[in-house]
Write an enzyme that holds these catalytic residues in place. Structure first.
Site, PDB file in Angstrom:
ATOM      1  N   ASN A  98      -4.887  11.507  11.598  1.00 52.80           N
ATOM      2  CA  ASN A  98      -4.474  11.832  12.958  1.00 52.80           C
ATOM      3  C   ASN A  98      -5.502  12.802  13.502  1.00 52.80           C
ATOM      4  O   ASN A  98      -5.709  13.883  12.947  1.00 52.80           O
ATOM      5  CB  ASN A  98      -3.063  12.435  12.958  1.00 52.80           C
ATOM      6  CG  ASN A  98      -2.041  11.408  12.531  1.00 52.80           C
ATOM      7  OD1 ASN A  98      -1.866  10.388  13.177  1.00 52.80           O
ATOM      8  ND2 ASN A  98      -1.372  11.663  11.408  1.00 52.80           N
ATOM      9  N   GLU A 152      -2.815  10.620 -11.169  1.00 52.74           N
ATOM     10  CA  GLU A 152      -2.649  10.617 -12.620  1.00 52.74           C
ATOM     11  C   GLU A 152      -3.460   9.479 -13.213  1.00 52.74           C
ATOM     12  O   GLU A 152      -3.387   8.350 -12.742  1.00 52.74           O
ATOM     13  CB  GLU A 152      -1.180  10.418 -12.985  1.00 52.74           C
ATOM     14  CG  GLU A 152      -0.930  10.342 -14.475  1.00 52.74           C
ATOM     15  CD  GLU A 152       0.523  10.049 -14.826  1.00 52.74           C
ATOM     16  OE1 GLU A 152       0.971  10.485 -15.883  1.00 52.74           O
ATOM     17  OE2 GLU A 152       1.197   9.372 -14.014  1.00 52.74           O
ATOM     18  N   HIS A 211       0.827  -1.201   0.000  1.00 51.99           N
ATOM     19  CA  HIS A 211       0.000   0.000   0.000  1.00 51.99           C
ATOM     20  C   HIS A 211       0.863   1.252   0.000  1.00 51.99           C
ATOM     21  O   HIS A 211       2.049   1.198   0.273  1.00 51.99           O
ATOM     22  CB  HIS A 211      -0.959   0.023   1.201  1.00 51.99           C
ATOM     23  CG  HIS A 211      -0.288   0.103   2.530  1.00 51.99           C
ATOM     24  ND1 HIS A 211      -0.088  -0.997   3.323  1.00 51.99           N
ATOM     25  CD2 HIS A 211       0.223   1.151   3.217  1.00 51.99           C
ATOM     26  CE1 HIS A 211       0.516  -0.631   4.437  1.00 51.99           C
ATOM     27  NE2 HIS A 211       0.721   0.666   4.397  1.00 51.99           N
ATOM     28  N   HIS A 221       2.707  11.636  -7.333  1.00 49.92           N
ATOM     29  CA  HIS A 221       1.314  11.300  -7.596  1.00 49.92           C
ATOM     30  C   HIS A 221       1.112   9.796  -7.506  1.00 49.92           C
ATOM     31  O   HIS A 221       2.061   9.030  -7.462  1.00 49.92           O
ATOM     32  CB  HIS A 221       0.885  11.785  -8.989  1.00 49.92           C
ATOM     33  CG  HIS A 221       1.690  11.188 -10.098  1.00 49.92           C
ATOM     34  ND1 HIS A 221       2.814  11.792 -10.606  1.00 49.92           N
ATOM     35  CD2 HIS A 221       1.550  10.032 -10.794  1.00 49.92           C
ATOM     36  CE1 HIS A 221       3.335  11.034 -11.563  1.00 49.92           C
ATOM     37  NE2 HIS A 221       2.593   9.949 -11.691  1.00 49.92           N
ATOM     38  N   GLU A 246      -3.643   3.472   1.934  1.00 49.37           N
ATOM     39  CA  GLU A 246      -3.953   3.624   3.354  1.00 49.37           C
ATOM     40  C   GLU A 246      -4.167   5.107   3.616  1.00 49.37           C
ATOM     41  O   GLU A 246      -3.258   5.920   3.399  1.00 49.37           O
ATOM     42  CB  GLU A 246      -2.791   3.116   4.210  1.00 49.37           C
ATOM     43  CG  GLU A 246      -2.945   3.392   5.686  1.00 49.37           C
ATOM     44  CD  GLU A 246      -1.681   3.054   6.479  1.00 49.37           C
ATOM     45  OE1 GLU A 246      -1.456   3.723   7.509  1.00 49.37           O
ATOM     46  OE2 GLU A 246      -0.936   2.146   6.080  1.00 49.37           O
TER      47      GLU A 246
END
Length: 129
Positions: free
Chosen positions: A60, A122, A5, A74, A56
């Site tokens: 916070n 993109e 991820h 990107h 992910e």
């Protein structure tokens, strides 16, 4: 080994999840609060984590906004019809920041959109052979 991820810190988790699921068509795969650490993790993607790379989203609880800096580039997503994809993003309230067209110094057709936190995505037109 495989890529699992990419993590993005987001200021408003609900807004980010709405963008990645509602605008880009990903699925919310899982979401978990960590009260002792005052953060929430949400994983989104086009398929299960067991066989695809996902994003992910980290929120916070005490941070509403991040400075993206100048190191981030990107995320790239392949699409069958880049023009229709950009129109769908626009119709759902997303922001297209570069219209579809050939990349500079090349022939690959690309476009860019921006998520609510300013991260660039993109789109790359799938090659047909």
């Amino acid at each position: 080994m495989r890529l699992l991820h990419t993590m993005l810190r987001v200021g408003n988790l609900d807004r980010a999840i709405d963008f990645y699921t509602g605008v880009l068509g990903m699925q919310l795969l899982r979401k978990r609060d960590y009260p002792d650490g005052r953060f929430t993790l949400a994983f989104v993607g086009y398929g299960e984590e067991s066989n695809t790379t996902v994003i992910e989203l980290t929120h916070n609880w005490d941070t509403e906004k991040y400075d993206l800096g100048n190191g981030y580039g990107h995320i790239a997503i392949e699409t069958d019809d880049i023009f229709a994809t950009c129109e769908a993003v626009r119709a759902k309230g997303g922001r297209v920041t570069r219209e579809p067209g050939p990349m500079k110094h090349g022939t690959t057709v690309i476009a860019f959109v921006e998520d609510p936190d300013g991260y660039k995505i993109e789109f790359i037109q799938k090659h047909t052979q």
